[in-house]
Write an enzyme that holds these catalytic residues in place. Structure first.
Site, PDB file in Angstrom:
ATOM      1  N   ASP A   1       0.847  -1.194   0.000  1.00 60.14           N
ATOM      2  CA  ASP A   1       0.000   0.000   0.000  1.00 60.14           C
ATOM      3  C   ASP A   1       0.889   1.254   0.000  1.00 60.14           C
ATOM      4  O   ASP A   1       1.833   1.344   0.790  1.00 60.14           O
ATOM      5  CB  ASP A   1      -0.862  -0.045   1.280  1.00 60.14           C
ATOM      6  CG  ASP A   1      -1.963   0.992   1.291  1.00 60.14           C
ATOM      7  OD1 ASP A   1      -2.416   1.390   0.197  1.00 60.14           O
ATOM      8  OD2 ASP A   1      -2.378   1.395   2.394  1.00 60.14           O
TER       9      ASP A   1
ATOM     10  N   ASP B   1      -8.242   0.879   6.791  1.00 61.71           N
ATOM     11  CA  ASP B   1      -7.181   0.740   7.797  1.00 61.71           C
ATOM     12  C   ASP B   1      -7.649   1.290   9.144  1.00 61.71           C
ATOM     13  O   ASP B   1      -7.636   0.597  10.167  1.00 61.71           O
ATOM     14  CB  ASP B   1      -5.918   1.484   7.314  1.00 61.71           C
ATOM     15  CG  ASP B   1      -4.723   1.238   8.221  1.00 61.71           C
ATOM     16  OD1 ASP B   1      -4.874   0.589   9.270  1.00 61.71           O
ATOM     17  OD2 ASP B   1      -3.614   1.699   7.893  1.00 61.71           O
TER      18      ASP B   1
HETATM   19  P1  13P Z   1      -8.617   4.814   6.125  1.00 60.63           P
HETATM   20  O1  13P Z   1      -7.713   5.691   6.927  1.00 60.63           O
HETATM   21  O2  13P Z   1      -9.905   5.508   5.811  1.00 60.63           O
HETATM   22  O3  13P Z   1      -8.843   3.489   6.733  1.00 60.63           O
HETATM   23  O4  13P Z   1      -7.897   4.568   4.690  1.00 60.63           O
HETATM   24  C1  13P Z   1      -6.958   3.562   4.550  1.00 60.63           C
HETATM   25  C2  13P Z   1      -6.253   3.618   3.239  1.00 60.63           C
HETATM   26  O5  13P Z   1      -6.624   4.286   2.302  1.00 60.63           O
HETATM   27  C3  13P Z   1      -5.055   2.774   3.115  1.00 60.63           C
HETATM   28  O6  13P Z   1      -4.420   2.952   1.893  1.00 60.63           O
HETATM   29  O1  G3H Z   2      -2.929   4.932   3.700  1.00 65.80           O
HETATM   30  C1  G3H Z   2      -2.232   4.766   4.690  1.00 65.80           C
HETATM   31  C2  G3H Z   2      -2.460   3.601   5.557  1.00 65.80           C
HETATM   32  O2  G3H Z   2      -3.475   3.863   6.471  1.00 65.80           O
HETATM   33  C3  G3H Z   2      -1.168   3.132   6.185  1.00 65.80           C
HETATM   34  O3  G3H Z   2      -0.809   3.858   7.296  1.00 65.80           O
HETATM   35  O4  G3H Z   2       1.679   4.224   7.103  1.00 65.80           O
HETATM   36  O5  G3H Z   2       0.530   4.274   9.311  1.00 65.80           O
HETATM   37  O6  G3H Z   2       0.832   2.125   8.082  1.00 65.80           O
HETATM   38  P1  G3H Z   2       0.644   3.607   7.995  1.00 65.80           P
HETATM   39 ZN    ZN Z   3      -4.510   4.944   1.142  1.00 67.08          ZN
END
Ligand code: 13P
Ligand code: G3H
Ligand code: ZN
Length: 326
Positions: A96, A273
């Site tokens: 991601d 997330d």
């Molecule tokens: P949220 O913060 O809305 O859960 O989005 C997660 C996300 O886009 C991870 O790439």
């Molecule tokens: O889009 C971002 C995700 O929520 C990942 O967050 O970098 O804290 O793992 P993180």
């Molecule tokens: Zn994202």
């Protein structure tokens, strides 16, 4: 770095087939972020029990937190666990918000079946060039690639933006053509994290920009679109966290109704997330507040995992429409 591992040897699939079926069937594939064993197990159990295909995803910082090698074996373990639970569901392992060619390449070489290269904060040409470089490498290994046009407000791993810039529909055809991506993340009013809209208690959240989405769909018909920042910021968990010593003032997410509408459109991957984090934190806070004598992690992480299973099933069954599609 360890020797190369192909994702097929770990039991993963890339995202292409999942996307094609989701678009034809009018539903969206859930893409849940994870950072630890309990989250990973909960996602798999919830998806097996609701018979949903799933994309397991982690950011670069999540990979660092877990350790790339440890993550590989843990991910391999859940594929096996899914089979033992009787669910032969399609599972993809996805990077991601990859922010460099090197990170994307490392993930591909270590068993990821899908990667996102997020060049959305760069000017168009630079974004397209970086994305193309990742696509070229990924193609040779049959790994699917997600690109992004438009910027979401909030934190995207190391990239933080105060304001969002909606995707410009007039750019999408050229981007898809130049880069060869398999899916495109767009910005239509969602943002990352638990504070998505500035609304007063009781007020409705502003609608997402479905007009932009429709314009994009017209220009690249049938092309898989990805919606980031799609947590509903489940009010029940926000309330629990605040009740048991936390402080999340005015945390608001996207409504389920807006997500249902998105899932029926060309949006075929929905990223979640924050809700996963909230469900676990709320449960852990409640248990530790109610049983201050407890110090066995299994006694609070176990129930947190169970709570998360329920949340995942609800999203698959009642919001995204992915339940029963595996
Ligand atoms: P949220 O913060 O809305 O859960 O989005 C997660 C996300 O886009 C991870 O790439
Ligand atoms: O889009 C971002 C995700 O929520 C990942 O967050 O970098 O804290 O793992 P993180
Ligand atoms: Zn994202």
């Amino acid at each position: 770095m360890a020797t190369q591992t192909r994702y097929t040897d770990l039991g993963f699939v890339n995202a292409r087939e999942m996307f094609r079926k989701a678009i034809d069937g009018g539903y969206a594939i859930p893409a849940y972020n994870f950072n630890n064993m309990e989250q990973l197990e909960a996602i798999i159990i919830g998806c097996v029990e609701s018979r949903s295909p799933v994309i397991l995803q982690c950011s670069g910082s999540a990979i660092k937190y877990m350790n790339q090698t440890f993550l590989k074996y843990m991910a391999m373990g859940v594929v096996q666990m899914a089979k033992e639970l009787g669910g032969n569901i399609p599972i993809a392992l996805h990077l991601d918000h990859g922010d460099s060619f090197d990170l994307a390449k490392t993930c591909i070489d270590q068993g990821f079946s899908s990667v996102m290269i997020d060049g959305s904060h760069h000017p168009f040409e630079e974004n397209a060039k970086l994305t193309r470089q990742v696509v070229t490498y990924a193609r040779s290994r049959d790994v699917s690639v997600e690109g992004e046009l438009g910027v979401l407000a909030g934190i995207e791993d190391k990239v933080a933006s105060e304001v969002s810039h909606y995707t410009r529909p007039e750019e999408v055809e050229a981007f898809v053509e130049k880069t060869g991506v398999d899916s495109l993340a767009i910005s239509i009013g969602t943002s990352h994290g638990a504070y998505k809209f500035k609304v007063k208690p009781g007020e409705e959240t502003p609608p997402l920009r479905f007009d932009i989405l429709e314009e994009i769909e017209k220009r690249i018909p049938g092309f898989p679109i990805v919606l980031h920042g799609a947590s509903t910021v489940v009010p029940k968990y926000v309330e629990m966290i605040n009740r048991f010593g936390g402080k999340l003032d005015n945390a608001v997410g996207v409504s389920e109704e807006q997500l249902r509408r998105a899932a029926h459109s060309a949006v075929c991957k929905v990223n979640i997330d924050s809700d996963t984090r909230l469900a676990m934190t709320a449960t852990v806070r409640k248990i530790l507040a109610e049983k201050p004598e407890e110090f066995d992690p299994r006694k609070y992480l176990g129930p947190a995992r169970d709570e998360l299973v329920g949340m995942i099933k609800h999203k698959n069954e009642s919001v995204l429409g992915s339940a029963g599609k595996a």
